[in-house]
Design an enzyme around this catalytic site. Structure first.
Site, PDB file in Angstrom:
ATOM      1  CE  LYS A   1      -4.370  23.597   6.920  1.00  0.00           C
ATOM      2  NZ  LYS A   1      -5.264  22.882   5.973  1.00  0.00           N
TER       3      LYS A   1
ATOM      4  CG  ASP B   1      -2.621  21.271   3.279  1.00  0.00           C
ATOM      5  OD1 ASP B   1      -1.780  20.533   2.736  1.00  0.00           O
ATOM      6  OD2 ASP B   1      -3.297  20.930   4.266  1.00  0.00           O
TER       7      ASP B   1
ATOM      8  NE  ARG C   1     -11.430  20.534  13.282  1.00  0.00           N
ATOM      9  CZ  ARG C   1     -11.506  19.223  13.076  1.00  0.00           C
ATOM     10  NH1 ARG C   1     -12.683  18.618  13.106  1.00  0.00           N
ATOM     11  NH2 ARG C   1     -10.411  18.527  12.857  1.00  0.00           N
TER      12      ARG C   1
ATOM     13  CE  LYS D   1      -2.860  16.915   3.674  1.00  0.00           C
ATOM     14  NZ  LYS D   1      -3.549  18.198   3.895  1.00  0.00           N
TER      15      LYS D   1
ATOM     16  CG  ASP E   1      -1.918  12.622 -11.088  1.00  0.00           C
ATOM     17  OD1 ASP E   1      -1.526  11.729 -11.878  1.00  0.00           O
ATOM     18  OD2 ASP E   1      -3.092  13.025 -11.049  1.00  0.00           O
TER      19      ASP E   1
ATOM     20  CB  THR F   1      -2.240  14.163  12.041  1.00  0.00           C
ATOM     21  OG1 THR F   1      -3.214  14.980  11.381  1.00  0.00           O
ATOM     22  CG2 THR F   1      -0.872  14.799  11.926  1.00  0.00           C
TER      23      THR F   1
END
Length: 237
Positions: free
Chosen positions: A37, A63, A216, A65, A68, A125
């Protein structure tokens, strides 16, 4: 599909602005991660040629997102088609017409059988009930997720980005059709960071995730390859 039959794949989030670092991580997890990703941080800092360079022939979850007006989102999807992503994200709160425009653009811009999965973000999240209330949503996260998920699937989306804590409810409401991609996954004992609604990989698989996203806990590990392999083994157990 039963929980025992579900195959849950691993997406590794390469959250950095450094192309060399992203390439090193991508190489380290190759053969273990099903998809890599790259998101806004990397694309905005390094540019889309760097996205293409890091991805290479690896399946790419882009990714961004998108959110508009419908015409702009449709044009953006077409502009991104040269990257041939495996997955592409947009915000369900953009509404039905925006999502339909993205799907139409996707169908027009990609060769048959090669278009990416369009995945609608429901509730981030990092947000909880209090955060939703701050932006004027009086319902709890579960209710808002189900509302947006239903709208997304009726608007031609292939699947959803959702917290693991909404997986069971989404499967009950929508069945096996949506591809459910779940961020906020933390192996047992890992720090939560800025994620508020998290689960372990095994818990997410049992709840109905098709893909989990881990960043991470893999990329900041002393040995990213070993960390990714351990999560893949947990998913396969």
């Amino acid at each position: 599909m039963s929980d025992t039959a579900r195959q849950t794949g691993l997406i590794v989030a390469l959250d950095t602005q450094d192309p060399a670092q992203a390439k090193a991580w991508a190489h380290a997890v190759e053969g273990v991660a099903g998809v890599i990703k790259l998101g806004m941080e990397f694309a905005y800092a390094a540019g889309f040629q760097a996205v293409a360079d890091v991805a290479g022939q690896r399946p790419l979850f882009l990714d961004l997102k998108l959110h508009d007006i419908p015409n702009t989102v449709g044009a953006a999807v077409k502009a991104l088609s040269h990257l041939r992503p495996r997955m592409l994200t947009l915000h369900a709160v953009g509404g039905a017409e925006m999502m339909k425009a993205a799907r139409k653009a996707c169908d027009e811009a990609f060769p048959e059988g090669e278009r990416p999965l369009l995945l609608a973000v429901t509730v981030l999240t990092s947000m909880d009930n209090h955060a939703l209330a701050e932006v004027g949503v009086p319902d709890d996260t579960r209710t808002q997720v189900l509302r947006l998920a239903d709208l997304a699937m009726k608007s031609g989306m292939d699947g959803l980005i959702c917290s693991a804590h909404e997986l069971k409810a989404l499967r009950e409401a929508l069945g096996d059709k949506p591809v459910l991609v779940t961020p906020g996954i933390r192996p047992a004992g890992a720090a939560k960071g800025d994620q508020k609604r998290v689960m372990t990989p095994a818990e997410a698989r049992a709840a109905g995730a098709d893909w989990i996203v881990v960043g991470r806990p893999i990329t900041q590990a002393a040995d990213p390859a070993a960390a990714a392999a351990a999560i893949a083994a947990e998913l396969a157990a």
